[in-house]
Scaffold this motif. Structure first.
Motif, PDB file in Angstrom:
ATOM      1  N   LEU A  49       3.286  35.094  48.746  1.00 20.76           N
ATOM      2  CA  LEU A  49       2.290  34.039  48.809  1.00 20.76           C
ATOM      3  C   LEU A  49       2.848  32.999  49.762  1.00 20.76           C
ATOM      4  O   LEU A  49       3.978  32.541  49.589  1.00 20.76           O
ATOM      5  CB  LEU A  49       2.082  33.426  47.415  1.00 20.76           C
ATOM      6  N   MET A  50       2.093  32.638  50.794  1.00 18.07           N
ATOM      7  CA  MET A  50       2.565  31.641  51.753  1.00 18.07           C
ATOM      8  C   MET A  50       1.728  30.377  51.605  1.00 18.07           C
ATOM      9  O   MET A  50       0.496  30.436  51.650  1.00 18.07           O
ATOM     10  CB  MET A  50       2.464  32.173  53.177  1.00 18.07           C
ATOM     11  N   LEU A  51       2.416  29.247  51.401  1.00 22.59           N
ATOM     12  CA  LEU A  51       1.747  27.965  51.220  1.00 22.59           C
ATOM     13  C   LEU A  51       2.230  26.973  52.271  1.00 22.59           C
ATOM     14  O   LEU A  51       3.434  26.748  52.410  1.00 22.59           O
ATOM     15  CB  LEU A  51       2.036  27.415  49.816  1.00 22.59           C
ATOM     16  N   ASP A  52       1.311  26.383  52.986  1.00 20.63           N
ATOM     17  CA  ASP A  52       1.625  25.388  53.996  1.00 20.63           C
ATOM     18  C   ASP A  52       1.347  24.004  53.414  1.00 20.63           C
ATOM     19  O   ASP A  52       0.200  23.653  53.155  1.00 20.63           O
ATOM     20  CB  ASP A  52       0.777  25.621  55.249  1.00 20.63           C
ATOM     21  N   GLU A  53       2.392  23.247  53.176  1.00 25.84           N
ATOM     22  CA  GLU A  53       2.336  21.894  52.624  1.00 25.84           C
ATOM     23  C   GLU A  53       1.524  21.802  51.322  1.00 25.84           C
ATOM     24  O   GLU A  53       0.586  21.024  51.218  1.00 25.84           O
ATOM     25  CB  GLU A  53       1.814  20.917  53.679  1.00 25.84           C
ATOM     26  N   PRO A  54       1.908  22.586  50.314  1.00 27.00           N
ATOM     27  CA  PRO A  54       1.154  22.544  49.066  1.00 27.00           C
ATOM     28  C   PRO A  54       1.282  21.233  48.292  1.00 27.00           C
ATOM     29  O   PRO A  54       0.462  20.956  47.417  1.00 27.00           O
ATOM     30  CB  PRO A  54       1.759  23.699  48.258  1.00 27.00           C
ATOM     31  N   PHE A  55       2.285  20.408  48.604  1.00 24.28           N
ATOM     32  CA  PHE A  55       2.488  19.157  47.871  1.00 24.28           C
ATOM     33  C   PHE A  55       1.977  17.933  48.637  1.00 24.28           C
ATOM     34  O   PHE A  55       2.014  16.821  48.115  1.00 24.28           O
ATOM     35  CB  PHE A  55       3.971  18.980  47.530  1.00 24.28           C
ATOM     36  N   SER A  56       1.503  18.145  49.837  1.00 26.14           N
ATOM     37  CA  SER A  56       1.048  17.037  50.670  1.00 26.14           C
ATOM     38  C   SER A  56      -0.288  16.490  50.169  1.00 26.14           C
ATOM     39  O   SER A  56      -1.248  17.239  49.974  1.00 26.14           O
ATOM     40  CB  SER A  56       0.908  17.520  52.120  1.00 26.14           C
ATOM     41  N   ASP A  64       2.755  18.531  39.388  1.00 21.87           N
ATOM     42  CA  ASP A  64       3.481  19.099  38.244  1.00 21.87           C
ATOM     43  C   ASP A  64       2.874  20.418  37.787  1.00 21.87           C
ATOM     44  O   ASP A  64       3.597  21.363  37.473  1.00 21.87           O
ATOM     45  CB  ASP A  64       3.517  18.105  37.083  1.00 21.87           C
ATOM     46  N   LEU A  65       1.556  20.501  37.774  1.00 19.92           N
ATOM     47  CA  LEU A  65       0.906  21.736  37.362  1.00 19.92           C
ATOM     48  C   LEU A  65       1.122  22.845  38.396  1.00 19.92           C
ATOM     49  O   LEU A  65       1.344  24.000  38.039  1.00 19.92           O
ATOM     50  CB  LEU A  65      -0.589  21.501  37.141  1.00 19.92           C
ATOM     51  N   ILE A  66       1.078  22.486  39.665  1.00 21.49           N
ATOM     52  CA  ILE A  66       1.331  23.458  40.729  1.00 21.49           C
ATOM     53  C   ILE A  66       2.765  23.960  40.647  1.00 21.49           C
ATOM     54  O   ILE A  66       3.022  25.160  40.766  1.00 21.49           O
ATOM     55  CB  ILE A  66       1.016  22.843  42.106  1.00 21.49           C
ATOM     56  N   LYS A  67       3.709  23.041  40.413  1.00 18.21           N
ATOM     57  CA  LYS A  67       5.114  23.446  40.270  1.00 18.21           C
ATOM     58  C   LYS A  67       5.282  24.425  39.110  1.00 18.21           C
ATOM     59  O   LYS A  67       5.977  25.437  39.230  1.00 18.21           O
ATOM     60  CB  LYS A  67       6.005  22.227  40.053  1.00 18.21           C
ATOM     61  N   GLU A  68       4.662  24.118  37.984  1.00 18.48           N
ATOM     62  CA  GLU A  68       4.739  24.988  36.806  1.00 18.48           C
ATOM     63  C   GLU A  68       4.218  26.384  37.142  1.00 18.48           C
ATOM     64  O   GLU A  68       4.842  27.400  36.813  1.00 18.48           O
ATOM     65  CB  GLU A  68       3.926  24.368  35.671  1.00 18.48           C
ATOM     66  N   LEU A  69       3.097  26.437  37.825  1.00 22.13           N
ATOM     67  CA  LEU A  69       2.518  27.718  38.204  1.00 22.13           C
ATOM     68  C   LEU A  69       3.428  28.477  39.168  1.00 22.13           C
ATOM     69  O   LEU A  69       3.674  29.673  38.994  1.00 22.13           O
ATOM     70  CB  LEU A  69       1.149  27.503  38.851  1.00 22.13           C
TER      71      LEU A  69
END
Length: 124
Positions: A49-56, A64-69
């Motif tokens: 899975l490639m994510l470009d700037e998922p926390f931006s 926090d929910l994204i990190k948990e996932l």
């Protein structure tokens, strides 16, 4: 490698989806990221899975929910993240690399980012 996501990852994704549906008033970055993650979990075909700037530009609650996932999902799938929010990246990754001038460097923390010119040194 079994590409079926763990039940806890699916539960976390559903929790994120409910929060987004209940709170989102526009199609912001958090909503788009949840859609990407949802599509990826549904397909379950690719080993990465490639994510470009998922926390931006994502609210702390969603981060926090994204990190948990991502922490749960990384047991079943390789995840490649590019992001300037390095503290968020460090909190979910097992291995970090930095690409600079065509070369890859291992990054084990802020000191490595400073050594390779990404962060200013303490004396600057």
């Amino acid at each position: 490698m079994d590409s079926t996501p763990p039940a806890t990852a699916i539960t976390a994704l559903r929790r994120v989806e409910r929060l987004v549906q209940g709170r989102a008033t526009s199609d912001g970055a958090g909503v788009k990221l949840v859609r990407v993650l949802t599509q990826d979990l549904q397909r379950r075909l690719d080993p990465f899975l490639m994510l470009d700037e998922p926390f931006s530009m994502v609210e702390p609650l969603y981060k926090d929910l994204i990190k948990e996932l991502l922490i749960q999902l990384k047991t079943k799938k390789g995840i490649i993240i590019t992001d300037h929010y390095y503290n968020d990246v460090f909190s979910v990754t097992d291995r970090n690399l930095m690409l600079k001038d065509g070369q890859l460097f291992a990054v084990n923390g802020k000191n490595d980012l400073t050594a390779h010119g990404y962060l200013p040194s303490e004396t600057e």
